[in-house]
Design an enzyme around this catalytic site. Structure first.
Site, PDB file in Angstrom:
ATOM      1  N   GLY A  77      -9.488  -6.121   9.199  1.00 29.07           N
ATOM      2  CA  GLY A  77      -8.349  -5.459   9.814  1.00 29.07           C
ATOM      3  C   GLY A  77      -8.159  -5.861  11.259  1.00 29.07           C
ATOM      4  N   ARG A  78      -8.790  -5.091  12.155  1.00 26.69           N
ATOM      5  CA  ARG A  78      -8.522  -5.249  13.584  1.00 26.69           C
ATOM      6  C   ARG A  78      -8.775  -6.647  14.109  1.00 26.69           C
ATOM      7  NH1 ARG A  78     -11.871   0.121  14.735  1.00 26.69           N
ATOM      8  NH2 ARG A  78     -12.867  -0.755  12.873  1.00 26.69           N
ATOM      9  N   GLY A 126     -14.495  -3.007   6.982  1.00 26.28           N
ATOM     10  CA  GLY A 126     -15.007  -2.221   8.101  1.00 26.28           C
ATOM     11  C   GLY A 126     -15.886  -3.027   9.031  1.00 26.28           C
ATOM     12  N   GLY A 127     -15.383  -3.269  10.249  1.00 31.59           N
ATOM     13  CA  GLY A 127     -16.223  -3.869  11.292  1.00 31.59           C
ATOM     14  C   GLY A 127     -16.555  -5.338  11.102  1.00 31.59           C
ATOM     15  N   CYS A 183      -7.111   7.063   4.523  1.00 32.89           N
ATOM     16  CA  CYS A 183      -6.573   7.453   5.824  1.00 32.89           C
ATOM     17  C   CYS A 183      -6.850   8.935   6.077  1.00 32.89           C
ATOM     18  CB  CYS A 183      -5.071   7.176   5.887  1.00 32.89           C
ATOM     19  SG  CYS A 183      -4.378   7.689   7.460  1.00 32.89           S
ATOM     20  N   GLN A 216       0.832  -1.200   0.000  1.00 31.94           N
ATOM     21  CA  GLN A 216       0.000   0.000   0.000  1.00 31.94           C
ATOM     22  C   GLN A 216       0.865   1.248   0.000  1.00 31.94           C
ATOM     23  OE1 GLN A 216      -2.345   1.801   3.243  1.00 31.94           O
ATOM     24  NE2 GLN A 216      -4.088   1.561   1.863  1.00 31.94           N
TER      25      GLN A 216
HETATM   26  C1  FMN Z   1      -3.645   0.373  13.815  1.00 31.30           C
HETATM   27  C2  FMN Z   1      -4.299   0.635  12.494  1.00 31.30           C
HETATM   28  C3  FMN Z   1      -3.554   1.160  11.461  1.00 31.30           C
HETATM   29  C4  FMN Z   1      -4.128   1.386  10.201  1.00 31.30           C
HETATM   30  N1  FMN Z   1      -3.336   1.804   9.171  1.00 31.30           N
HETATM   31  C5  FMN Z   1      -3.862   1.885   7.913  1.00 31.30           C
HETATM   32  C6  FMN Z   1      -3.038   2.114   6.780  1.00 31.30           C
HETATM   33  O1  FMN Z   1      -1.805   2.217   6.877  1.00 31.30           O
HETATM   34  N2  FMN Z   1      -3.647   2.208   5.566  1.00 31.30           N
HETATM   35  C7  FMN Z   1      -5.000   2.057   5.413  1.00 31.30           C
HETATM   36  O2  FMN Z   1      -5.500   2.126   4.288  1.00 31.30           O
HETATM   37  N3  FMN Z   1      -5.797   1.824   6.458  1.00 31.30           N
HETATM   38  C8  FMN Z   1      -5.259   1.704   7.694  1.00 31.30           C
HETATM   39  N4  FMN Z   1      -6.057   1.361   8.743  1.00 31.30           N
HETATM   40  C9  FMN Z   1      -7.487   1.112   8.504  1.00 31.30           C
HETATM   41  C10 FMN Z   1      -7.699  -0.376   8.174  1.00 31.30           C
HETATM   42  O3  FMN Z   1      -7.026  -0.733   6.994  1.00 31.30           O
HETATM   43  C11 FMN Z   1      -9.201  -0.673   8.004  1.00 31.30           C
HETATM   44  O4  FMN Z   1      -9.693   0.061   6.910  1.00 31.30           O
HETATM   45  C12 FMN Z   1     -10.011  -0.312   9.241  1.00 31.30           C
HETATM   46  O5  FMN Z   1      -9.377  -0.742  10.431  1.00 31.30           O
HETATM   47  C13 FMN Z   1     -11.418  -0.922   9.165  1.00 31.30           C
HETATM   48  O6  FMN Z   1     -11.351  -2.325   9.087  1.00 31.30           O
HETATM   49  P1  FMN Z   1     -11.610  -3.244  10.395  1.00 31.30           P
HETATM   50  O7  FMN Z   1     -12.896  -2.771  11.018  1.00 31.30           O
HETATM   51  O8  FMN Z   1     -11.716  -4.641   9.864  1.00 31.30           O
HETATM   52  O9  FMN Z   1     -10.450  -3.029  11.315  1.00 31.30           O
HETATM   53  C14 FMN Z   1      -5.507   1.133  10.002  1.00 31.30           C
HETATM   54  C15 FMN Z   1      -6.257   0.601  11.058  1.00 31.30           C
HETATM   55  C16 FMN Z   1      -5.667   0.355  12.295  1.00 31.30           C
HETATM   56  C17 FMN Z   1      -6.502  -0.251  13.411  1.00 31.30           C
END
Ligand code: FMN
Length: 325
Positions: free
Chosen positions: A228-229, A207-208, A95, A65
């Site tokens: 992600g998380r 997301g989520g 972001c 990325q």
């Molecule tokens: C610690 C952390 C760092 C993140 N860094 C990035 C990043 O570098 N680039 C990006 O596109 N999104 C970043 N995100 C967002 C995630 O890629 C993702 O879009 C977001 O957490 C929602 O997905 P989730 O609910 O499954 O976590 C980050 C999220 C977290 C928690």
């Protein structure tokens, strides 16, 4: 490793989390998942002193990325990354952090669709691997479905066919990046609508999403799911991905096997002067839900960063979850 269908399930780019050690660890539990690097800025690649593009061969399929908005610099970085063997280049248009906005990239680029299109085209012109875009469903008051479609159509005209959509908008001021992942409401239906309106595009939803069952449900509406998380905090969920999401051979490793398989990798890292905690910090959630998980986590958190900490610290932590599978 097979790239063509791997976007069906991917692990989100996460700054400071999805570094190469984390990705190596995740890969042990799923062979098919597409792994994303953390966002790497064009400046870091072109002018930084460290090598931000290092990865292990085992990590394939792997997407880099990029963060940036200068088409010439992005193209230069894409070329370097393709030569290094990355399977995909992804542009961060999601972001919302102040730092990223000051650099005029990330989510604020949603308001400059033609610049995103120019950047994508510049990258596509110099690489053979896919160039994809990860974005939000809107920013600030630019949050109508029509706005989102205009963004997609403009970027699509540059030849981009794969979009990863974080199903909530971002507020560019007033919310921290963390709040921007929690407060704006999720709108999965809007992402499904995109797939219905642009069936020719590959649309992944993000997301989520926290369970494999939810992933399977989303896959009835879109082409891919990005987690992600939850993948980071509960990594053993990944052991179900190959079997249930890719209908491929399921992961045969237990949690303990995963730790054992990390040991040679950790030893090599220690031998090169690295710290145990660089790697074990990504493994803290491995035993989530298992008896002894808290002691495992605590032992590693308290001891892995001490000077000289080695594999014995990991083995001691493992003893707290001795009988867990
Ligand atoms: C610690 C952390 C760092 C993140 N860094 C990035 C990043 O570098 N680039 C990006 O596109 N999104 C970043 N995100 C967002 C995630 O890629 C993702 O879009 C977001 O957490 C929602 O997905 P989730 O609910 O499954 O976590 C980050 C999220 C977290 C928690």
């Amino acid at each position: 490793m097979l790239y063509s269908t791997s976007h069906r399930f991917s692990i989100a780019p996460m700054l400071d989390w999805t570094d190469r050690h984390c990705r190596y660890f995740h890969r042990l539990m799923t062979q098919r998942t597409l792994l994303y690097t953390e966002m790497v800025t064009t400046g870091a690649i072109l002018h930084g002193r460290a090598d931000h593009l290092l990865f292990s061969e085992q990590e394939h399929p792997i997407a880099l990325q990029l963060g940036g908005s200068n088409a010439v610099e992005l193209a230069e970085c894409a070329k370097i990354a393709a030569a290094r063997g990355y399977d995909e280049i992804n542009l961060n248009v999601g972001c919302p952090s102040d730092r990223v906005q000051n650099g005029r990239f990330g989510a604020c680029l949603m308001a400059s669709a033609s610049l995103v299109a120019d950047c994508v085209k510049a990258m596509q012109d110099v690489v053979d691997i896919p160039v994809t875009v990860k974005h939000r469903i809107g920013i600030d008051d630019l949050d109508s479905y029509e706005f989102l479609c205009e963004f997609i159509e403009t970027v699509k005209a540059s030849g981009c066919h794969q979009f990863i959509v974080h199903a909530r908008k971002a507020w560019l001021s007033g919310l921290s990046p963390k709040e921007n992942r929690e407060i704006p409401p999720l709108d999965y239906e809007r992402v499904y609508q995109l797939k219905r309106d642009y069936p020719e595009l590959q649309i992944s939803i993000n997301g989520g999403i926290t369970t494999i069952a939810d992933c399977i449900e989303h896959l009835k509406h879109v082409d891919g799911v990005m987690v992600g998380r939850e993948a980071y905090q509960n990594p053993f969920m990944l052991a179900e991905v190959d079997g249930f999401i890719f209908q491929d051979s399921p992961c045969s490793l237990s949690r303990h096997d995963v730790v054992e398989q990390m040991i040679p990798y950790i030893e090599a890292h220690l031998a090169s002067g690295g710290s145990l905690s660089h790697i074990t910090r990504h493994m803290l959630g491995l035993f989530q839900g298992v008896v002894g998980a808290r002691a495992w986590r605590r032992h590693l958190s308290e001891n892995a960063n001490k000077k000289g900490a080695g594999i014995d610290v990991l083995r001691q932590a493992l003893a707290f979850v001795e009988s867990a599978g």
